[in-house]
Design a protein around this motif. Sequence first.
Motif, PDB file in Angstrom:
ATOM      1  N   SER A  78      -1.185   4.998   3.662  1.00  0.00           N
ATOM      2  CA  SER A  78      -1.154   6.399   3.240  1.00  0.00           C
ATOM      3  C   SER A  78      -1.063   7.261   4.483  1.00  0.00           C
ATOM      4  CB  SER A  78      -2.407   6.777   2.438  1.00  0.00           C
ATOM      5  OG  SER A  78      -2.441   6.114   1.193  1.00  0.00           O
ATOM      6  N   GLU A  89      11.359   1.435  -2.695  1.00  0.00           N
ATOM      7  CA  GLU A  89      10.910   0.143  -3.197  1.00  0.00           C
ATOM      8  C   GLU A  89      11.495  -0.984  -2.359  1.00  0.00           C
ATOM      9  OE1 GLU A  89      10.505   0.240  -7.788  1.00  0.00           O
ATOM     10  OE2 GLU A  89      12.211   1.547  -7.339  1.00  0.00           O
ATOM     11  N   SER A 141       2.504   7.314   0.411  1.00  0.00           N
ATOM     12  CA  SER A 141       1.428   6.513  -0.168  1.00  0.00           C
ATOM     13  C   SER A 141       2.004   5.260  -0.820  1.00  0.00           C
ATOM     14  CB  SER A 141       0.660   7.333  -1.212  1.00  0.00           C
ATOM     15  OG  SER A 141      -0.358   6.555  -1.808  1.00  0.00           O
ATOM     16  N   GLN A 142       1.340   4.136  -0.569  1.00  0.00           N
ATOM     17  CA  GLN A 142       1.656   2.878  -1.242  1.00  0.00           C
ATOM     18  C   GLN A 142       0.333   2.206  -1.588  1.00  0.00           C
ATOM     19  OE1 GLN A 142       3.369  -0.430   0.943  1.00  0.00           O
ATOM     20  NE2 GLN A 142       4.704  -0.987  -0.771  1.00  0.00           N
ATOM     21  N   LYS A 143      -0.061   2.309  -2.851  1.00  0.00           N
ATOM     22  CA  LYS A 143      -1.344   1.784  -3.309  1.00  0.00           C
ATOM     23  C   LYS A 143      -1.138   0.821  -4.464  1.00  0.00           C
ATOM     24  CE  LYS A 143      -4.314   5.729  -2.068  1.00  0.00           C
ATOM     25  NZ  LYS A 143      -3.325   6.694  -1.589  1.00  0.00           N
ATOM     26  N   ASP A 144      -1.853  -0.301  -4.403  1.00  0.00           N
ATOM     27  CA  ASP A 144      -1.879  -1.270  -5.491  1.00  0.00           C
ATOM     28  C   ASP A 144      -3.177  -1.051  -6.260  1.00  0.00           C
ATOM     29  OD1 ASP A 144      -1.831  -3.398  -7.219  1.00  0.00           O
ATOM     30  OD2 ASP A 144      -1.525  -4.934  -5.687  1.00  0.00           O
ATOM     31  N   ASP A 203      -5.027  -0.020  -0.504  1.00  0.00           N
ATOM     32  CA  ASP A 203      -4.171   0.998   0.104  1.00  0.00           C
ATOM     33  C   ASP A 203      -3.375   0.338   1.225  1.00  0.00           C
ATOM     34  OD1 ASP A 203      -2.959   3.236   1.046  1.00  0.00           O
ATOM     35  OD2 ASP A 203      -4.786   4.301   1.620  1.00  0.00           O
ATOM     36  N   SER A 262       8.524  -6.298  -4.205  1.00  0.00           N
ATOM     37  CA  SER A 262       7.244  -5.583  -4.216  1.00  0.00           C
ATOM     38  C   SER A 262       7.145  -4.726  -5.471  1.00  0.00           C
ATOM     39  CB  SER A 262       7.110  -4.694  -2.975  1.00  0.00           C
ATOM     40  OG  SER A 262       5.936  -3.917  -3.055  1.00  0.00           O
ATOM     41  N   VAL A 313       4.990  -2.451  -6.006  1.00  0.00           N
ATOM     42  CA  VAL A 313       4.374  -1.165  -5.687  1.00  0.00           C
ATOM     43  C   VAL A 313       5.308  -0.375  -4.773  1.00  0.00           C
ATOM     44  CG1 VAL A 313       2.345  -0.007  -4.760  1.00  0.00           C
ATOM     45  CG2 VAL A 313       2.110  -2.266  -5.813  1.00  0.00           C
ATOM     46  N   PRO A 314       5.851   0.759  -5.234  1.00  0.00           N
ATOM     47  CA  PRO A 314       6.753   1.541  -4.386  1.00  0.00           C
ATOM     48  C   PRO A 314       5.987   2.472  -3.441  1.00  0.00           C
ATOM     49  CG  PRO A 314       6.571   2.601  -6.510  1.00  0.00           C
ATOM     50  CD  PRO A 314       5.720   1.342  -6.589  1.00  0.00           C
ATOM     51  N   PHE A 315       6.665   2.888  -2.389  1.00  0.00           N
ATOM     52  CA  PHE A 315       6.180   3.997  -1.582  1.00  0.00           C
ATOM     53  C   PHE A 315       6.530   5.289  -2.318  1.00  0.00           C
ATOM     54  CE2 PHE A 315       6.631   0.851   1.831  1.00  0.00           C
ATOM     55  CZ  PHE A 315       5.467   1.069   2.557  1.00  0.00           C
TER      56      PHE A 315
END
Length: 373
Positions: free
Chosen positions: A320, A197, A337-340, A317, A201, A203-205
């Motif tokens: 990824s 993280e 992957s890091q997706k919102d 995305d 942010s 959204v974490p990886f």
Amino acid sequence: MLLQAWYVILLCVTLFVLARRHWSKRRARARGHAPVPIATSTRLAQDITREVLALEPRGSHRQHRRLPMDFPKVRILLQQIERYLPEQLKERAHLWLGNDHELPVEPHEALRGAAAGAAGDWWPELLIGLAGEPRFAGSGTDADDQFTPGADAAELLGRAQEILAACKDPRMHEALDGLSIRCVLEKAPHHFVWFAEAPGSPVPFVVSETVIQTTLPIDAVVWSIYSPEERLKWDKSPFVAHEILHPGGVQSRAFRDFLYSRVTIAPGISDRDLVQERFLTRLPDQSGYAILMSSCSDEIAASLGRPDSTDVVRTKDLLSAYILKPCEHGILLTTLSQKDVGSHVPSFFQHMARSVGKRKPLEMAQQLERHCR
């Protein structure tokens, strides 16, 4: 009391989703769309190898022999050899059959190990193009690429490898934007999941590393992830759509195309979709391959026929990656992957998604491993 009510709601949602999947599968079977088991060519290659080795000369008094080419079993074996065995084993198999050659006394070890190296009838050969880009056989000529690249494959790969290195070495956390990294799952013999993280942010990886235990070549495992049609055979994610929107072109040493996906989440929550710019490239040390993805711009998505819609929420995305390398027990697979997923997701579902998120890479790896056996 409020907490108990949330648990009841969550239980009802879960039961509804499970029931919906069950009845969807039953309807598919009733319509004749049930998945058909596919016998891999590796198993068939084993059978062919046994048949050929059964013709091996026995004893020193039988140094050479030829088999009649009009013998029906020989004709069948010749057809199967041409279709299913890899090039490096075809010549040796013909030698054993005595097809215009004398049969050697000692068996060839490569022929005995055909199961480990047999080419498949469900994955194409992974070739290297003129610009150094990997591409699967049969991908055709490069399409006219009228879309300006939104991302650079080398930069995406470099970022993914930096984050993976930071997950393995806590001393690198501060060097990568002060990432807060913690291992959330560790399972023997070799499976790890990390959450990484960045400050500010939400959204974490999600990073994972595991070994896919298989005797198939790396081409087959890459194809299982890369091909939308092949992936739908093993990935149990609730896909509504998963398809290539635009054929491939070359960017530097990467093969580039565009991918569209849409998935269901839960009853009462809008579906999510995303349009990704995708790259297939070799690792800098030539030890393996990487599949890299990120969301393309709204303008490109609209040009591809997938504009933002009101009946679905567009997922972003950020990055990824699938990184694959051969290893002692199969294929070392690293995912990132890091997706919102957008707004309008209840807070309780966000907490549940985090809990599921740490188990999802292991479940996906297990599904992929079963497919590649």
